[in-house]
Design an enzyme around this catalytic site. Sequence first.
Site, PDB file in Angstrom:
ATOM      1  N   ALA A 213      -3.553  14.792   3.100  1.00  0.00           N
ATOM      2  CA  ALA A 213      -4.857  14.581   2.151  1.00  0.00           C
ATOM      3  C   ALA A 213      -4.365  13.241   1.192  1.00  0.00           C
ATOM      4  O   ALA A 213      -3.561  12.554   1.735  1.00  0.00           O
ATOM      5  CB  ALA A 213      -4.951  15.813   1.361  1.00  0.00           C
ATOM      6  N   ASN A 214      -5.257  13.118   0.031  1.00  0.00           N
ATOM      7  CA  ASN A 214      -4.962  12.167  -0.974  1.00  0.00           C
ATOM      8  C   ASN A 214      -5.034  12.526  -2.027  1.00  0.00           C
ATOM      9  O   ASN A 214      -5.701  13.641  -2.269  1.00  0.00           O
ATOM     10  CB  ASN A 214      -5.525  10.689  -0.419  1.00  0.00           C
ATOM     11  CG  ASN A 214      -7.192  10.969  -0.438  1.00  0.00           C
ATOM     12  OD1 ASN A 214      -7.848  11.218  -1.512  1.00  0.00           O
ATOM     13  ND2 ASN A 214      -7.908  10.853   0.706  1.00  0.00           N
ATOM     14  N   ARG A 215      -4.835  11.845  -3.122  1.00  0.00           N
ATOM     15  CA  ARG A 215      -4.887  12.448  -4.471  1.00  0.00           C
ATOM     16  C   ARG A 215      -6.390  12.160  -5.396  1.00  0.00           C
ATOM     17  O   ARG A 215      -6.430  12.170  -6.417  1.00  0.00           O
ATOM     18  CB  ARG A 215      -4.067  11.405  -5.357  1.00  0.00           C
ATOM     19  CG  ARG A 215      -2.585  11.753  -4.996  1.00  0.00           C
ATOM     20  CD  ARG A 215      -1.632  10.839  -6.027  1.00  0.00           C
ATOM     21  NE  ARG A 215      -0.224  10.858  -5.462  1.00  0.00           N
ATOM     22  CZ  ARG A 215       0.430  12.182  -5.526  1.00  0.00           C
ATOM     23  NH1 ARG A 215       0.068  13.098  -6.150  1.00  0.00           N
ATOM     24  NH2 ARG A 215       1.802  11.836  -5.394  1.00  0.00           N
TER      25      ARG A 215
END
Length: 406
Positions: A213-215
């Site tokens: 995932a990412n932020r």
Amino acid sequence: MSILAEKRVLLVIGGGIAAYKSLDLIRRLRERGASVRCVLTQGAQEFVTPLAAASLSGQRAHTDLFDRADEADIGHIKLARDADAVVVAPATANIMARMAGGHAPDLASTVLLATTLPILIAPAMNVRMWLHPATQRSLTLLKSDGVAVVGPGVGRMAEAETGPGRMTEPDEIADALEALLAGRDGGKPLAGRHLLVTSGPTHEPIDPVRYLANRSSGKQGHAIAAAAAAAGARVTLVSGPVTLPDPPGVTVVRIETAREMLAAVEAALPADIAVFAAAVADWRPATLTDEKIKKGPEGPPPLALTENPDILATIARRTADRPPLVVGFAAETTDVIAHARAKIARKGCDLIVANDVSAASGVMGGDRNTVHLIGRDGSLETWPTLAKDAVARRLVARLAEMTATP
Ligand code: C5P
């Protein structure tokens, strides 16, 4: 021309240190063509003088409920009616509580109780006062009464504390008032249009319990969907996993992976405008196992990745039903503008909204954003640092202009 041209704004100035910014707000509103009449609470007069408000507004400033000269001249009921909108800035915890409870011990609160005009409040107070359940209760009540709210922002406060409580900057309050009046005026510049927005991260499963995932928080994309709906568009928001509430009046399609996002976007076509604000994972694990990968003596498993579809580029290159206006985002940590210029050609979109997402910028997950707009012709426009919803409103206004039929 601003929708504020020729509009009459009643500005209620509350008693907080942010009152000095309200003097600047008078100037900003007048620059956009509005006339401004001020009411100062007793507390406000500890921070700014009625004379300063009067000088900047060019009209007498009002302070007392039982001032005979005042009542003969205009009166609190007339004050409450002779305007197009009321702005309360700074809206202190005290003013908010009075408004929510319907108490009217002074001129400012009497006017606020007597008015049927659209009201915009810009809260400003100490962090703890803002977070107190009583203030949050007032806020909920005020919103359900139809009061529009801008801010507060997060930042350092007068008492050297940090957190939510700072009054929104005057220009952004003026933007929020424009948006409020645009909605009320029936001036819905995107009425009849379908706007498609992607937002949030994607999750790319490794096995049934793990994912890449990412932020991305989805704040910017969701704010764009909300602003477009407020501007009258029919909005489809294709969102990755986020913790944000669904924006009001928006059709939300929830997906997890990039491939699901592409399918949902294609299913939502045709659209008049497509804004790709999602932080789509560039890669996904090449293989997905049905069973949880076990830790074992052979050490960590290799993680082979494969490329995800580029949703923006795929949609921008469609022939039959390419949306007439395709907008991409460029989240960069270095050489923001140079990368964005290259990206616009590579992706085939019409406009890129570029921003710096390096850790130092605080953009990822934060509430504020500094963006550059880069056009297909290489044009560059840099906007001041704004709250993400202010960026959204400005962007939506720009998209409406770009797609306006003469
Ligand atoms: O190539 P990069 O990820 O920097 O491009 C960013 C833009 O492309 C954003 O508008 C993003 O939503 C979009 N994008 C996409 N699908 C991908 C990767 C990026 O739609 N797989």
